[in-house]
Write an enzyme that holds these catalytic residues in place. Structure first.
Site, PDB file in Angstrom:
ATOM      1  N   ASP A 201      28.028  53.092  49.658  1.00 58.90           N
ATOM      2  CA  ASP A 201      27.125  52.479  48.692  1.00 58.90           C
ATOM      3  C   ASP A 201      25.879  53.363  48.627  1.00 58.90           C
ATOM      4  O   ASP A 201      25.172  53.502  49.630  1.00 58.90           O
ATOM      5  CB  ASP A 201      26.741  51.058  49.101  1.00 58.90           C
ATOM      6  CG  ASP A 201      25.977  50.321  48.004  1.00 58.90           C
ATOM      7  OD1 ASP A 201      25.018  50.903  47.454  1.00 58.90           O
ATOM      8  OD2 ASP A 201      26.320  49.165  47.692  1.00 58.90           O
ATOM      9  N   ALA A 261      37.104  43.447  42.035  1.00 55.07           N
ATOM     10  CA  ALA A 261      35.826  43.618  41.347  1.00 55.07           C
ATOM     11  C   ALA A 261      36.034  43.645  39.839  1.00 55.07           C
ATOM     12  O   ALA A 261      36.045  42.600  39.189  1.00 55.07           O
ATOM     13  CB  ALA A 261      35.132  44.878  41.845  1.00 55.07           C
ATOM     14  N   ARG A 262      36.219  44.824  39.281  1.00 56.54           N
ATOM     15  CA  ARG A 262      36.479  44.992  37.857  1.00 56.54           C
ATOM     16  C   ARG A 262      37.525  46.082  37.679  1.00 56.54           C
ATOM     17  O   ARG A 262      37.509  47.101  38.373  1.00 56.54           O
ATOM     18  CB  ARG A 262      35.197  45.379  37.097  1.00 56.54           C
ATOM     19  CG  ARG A 262      34.169  44.259  36.988  1.00 56.54           C
ATOM     20  CD  ARG A 262      34.666  43.119  36.100  1.00 56.54           C
ATOM     21  NE  ARG A 262      33.656  42.090  35.901  1.00 56.54           N
ATOM     22  CZ  ARG A 262      33.538  41.012  36.656  1.00 56.54           C
ATOM     23  NH1 ARG A 262      34.365  40.830  37.677  1.00 56.54           N
ATOM     24  NH2 ARG A 262      32.606  40.107  36.403  1.00 56.54           N
ATOM     25  N   ASP A 285      43.681  42.132  41.718  1.00 55.69           N
ATOM     26  CA  ASP A 285      43.347  40.859  41.080  1.00 55.69           C
ATOM     27  C   ASP A 285      42.718  41.096  39.719  1.00 55.69           C
ATOM     28  O   ASP A 285      42.604  40.173  38.911  1.00 55.69           O
ATOM     29  CB  ASP A 285      42.384  40.063  41.966  1.00 55.69           C
ATOM     30  CG  ASP A 285      42.205  38.636  41.489  1.00 55.69           C
ATOM     31  OD1 ASP A 285      43.229  37.957  41.263  1.00 55.69           O
ATOM     32  OD2 ASP A 285      41.049  38.196  41.325  1.00 55.69           O
ATOM     33  N   GLU A 290      42.425  43.874  31.236  1.00 55.39           N
ATOM     34  CA  GLU A 290      42.423  42.727  32.149  1.00 55.39           C
ATOM     35  C   GLU A 290      43.819  42.119  32.301  1.00 55.39           C
ATOM     36  O   GLU A 290      44.211  41.760  33.398  1.00 55.39           O
ATOM     37  CB  GLU A 290      41.442  41.664  31.649  1.00 55.39           C
ATOM     38  CG  GLU A 290      41.407  40.401  32.481  1.00 55.39           C
ATOM     39  CD  GLU A 290      40.833  40.606  33.879  1.00 55.39           C
ATOM     40  OE1 GLU A 290      40.048  41.545  34.076  1.00 55.39           O
ATOM     41  OE2 GLU A 290      41.171  39.832  34.783  1.00 55.39           O
ATOM     42  N   HIS A 309      43.465  37.443  38.241  1.00 55.32           N
ATOM     43  CA  HIS A 309      42.024  37.218  38.372  1.00 55.32           C
ATOM     44  C   HIS A 309      41.737  35.828  38.961  1.00 55.32           C
ATOM     45  O   HIS A 309      41.007  35.017  38.379  1.00 55.32           O
ATOM     46  CB  HIS A 309      41.335  37.376  37.022  1.00 55.32           C
ATOM     47  CG  HIS A 309      39.893  37.779  37.131  1.00 55.32           C
ATOM     48  ND1 HIS A 309      39.229  38.479  36.163  1.00 55.32           N
ATOM     49  CD2 HIS A 309      38.975  37.574  38.114  1.00 55.32           C
ATOM     50  CE1 HIS A 309      37.975  38.690  36.528  1.00 55.32           C
ATOM     51  NE2 HIS A 309      37.800  38.138  37.726  1.00 55.32           N
ATOM     52  N   ILE A 310      42.273  35.594  40.144  1.00 54.00           N
ATOM     53  CA  ILE A 310      42.132  34.287  40.788  1.00 54.00           C
ATOM     54  C   ILE A 310      41.278  34.320  42.047  1.00 54.00           C
ATOM     55  O   ILE A 310      41.084  33.291  42.695  1.00 54.00           O
ATOM     56  CB  ILE A 310      43.514  33.699  41.164  1.00 54.00           C
ATOM     57  CG1 ILE A 310      44.258  34.623  42.143  1.00 54.00           C
ATOM     58  CG2 ILE A 310      44.329  33.429  39.914  1.00 54.00           C
ATOM     59  CD1 ILE A 310      45.447  33.974  42.812  1.00 54.00           C
TER      60      ILE A 310
END
Length: 351
Positions: A201, A261-262, A285, A290, A309-310
């Site tokens: 990070d 995340a995305r 996920d 998407e 996406h759960i």
């Protein structure tokens, strides 16, 4: 009110000293999921609100009077963007409280320009995502996908010493990408396990990482060294395809990539090629797009766990979001600062 049955995580219904005019803005199924009877009673005690009025389009004439008088928006998934045009319809709006995680989909620059304060339930939503991630990490370390597939195909005893010779979570190296709320929660939840944790990070220095029990390293070093990588960075222009073809190639053979995340953080085409070749495993996920194309190999590959996406809050986890949002709205009504404020400058390095 003492006889009201409160759902798990609910708070006693105590009226706020001032009940700001409030409008709900979210999808209808979201409202139904977030607000049971007890939550509606607490909402009515905290805010002056018509719970039957649900705004899904700020230009809807039926909502014009309510929006013109509203001081607060209580938003959820499906809230339309709060643009300059929308703000013109809400001259008295002072605050937005989001009963979910990221506000990037609906809080626009126009809100910051007008000085609208914002709070969200992102801390509450981070809990189930981090729990999902930790489960995925531990299952990946135990080579659960491989073992389950072999058992299903062979339908007889397997030889774990041969098939899972590289399995187990003792001293396994796990790379965490992004010290977001979720990333930090994942690090915290993994602390009791005998793992070697790496962190990438750019906003976290080595001393701070050490205090969290992780080692701060460049992304390339993390990719080369980790047998499991979990992504928790924000979706920004500079993080698009953070895991591109070159970075994915650095992952060791048999490594597992976890993305809650995305989808845009990973080059889907490059990752799919690695997965089809069988060199990597993945727990996805989120994807880009998407929802993958129906013909995508991701649905059927045996080394991929693809979920819709759960990882975020659902089912009995949703009251945690509702109560966090109502806590913030109550603090606003009492003139207290938010516990989890969202600031424009934070969104440059967070979800």
């Amino acid at each position: 009110m003492s006889d009201v049955h409160l759902a798990p995580g609910s708070r006693p219904v105590t009226p706020s000293p001032r009940r700001p005019r409030t409008v709900l803005a979210m999808d209808a199924p979201v409202r139904e999921a977030l607000f049971d009877r007890a939550a509606l009673e607490r909402l009515a005690a905290v805010a002056d609100v018509d719970p039957d009025l649900l705004v899904q389009d700020f230009a809807d004439p039926a909502a014009a009077d309510a929006l013109g008088a509203t001081e607060a928006l209580l938003t959820g998934w499906g809230c339309p963007p709060i643009t300059a045009g929308a703000l013109a319809l809400m001259p008295r709006l002072r605050t937005v409280v989001h009963a979910a995680g990221s506000v990037k989909e609906h809080v626009t620059q126009a809100c910051w320009d007008r000085g609208i304060t914002v709070a969200s339930a992102a801390d509450a939503n981070a809990v189930p995502v981090a729990e999902f991630t930790v489960a995925a990490i531990l299952f990946a370390g135990k080579r659960v996908l491989r073992a389950a597939r072999a058992y299903r195909e062979q339908r007889t005893a397997i030889d774990p010493f041969r098939l899972l010779a590289d399995g187990g979570n003792h001293r396994r190296t796990v790379g965490v990408v992004g010290a977001s709320r979720i990333g930090r929660r994942v690090i915290e939840l993994l602390s009791p396990y005998d793992l070697d944790l790496l962190l990438h990070d750019p906003y976290v220095d080595a001393d701070r990482a050490k205090a969290w029990g992780v080692r701060s390293v460049p992304l390339d070093t993390l990719a080369r060294s980790s047998s499991i990588v979990t992504i928790h960075a924000p979706a920004l222009p500079e993080t698009r395809h953070l895991f591109d073809r070159a970075t994915l190639a650095l992952l060791p053979d048999g490594a597992t990539l976890i993305n809650t995340a995305r989808g845009s953080l990973v080059d889907t085409e490059a990752l799919t090629a690695e997965l089809v070749a069988g060199r990597l495993d993945a727990v996805l996920d989120v994807t880009d797009p998407e929802v993958p194309d129906p013909a995508s190999p991701l649905y059927d590959l045996p080394n991929v766990l693809l979920t819709p996406h759960i990882a975020g809050s659902l089912g009995n986890e949703l009251p945690r979001l509702t109560q966090a949002a109502l806590d913030e709205l109550d603090r606003y009504a009492r003139g207290l600062p938010y516990l989890a404020p969202v600031r424009a400058e934070d969104l440059t390095h967070s979800a």
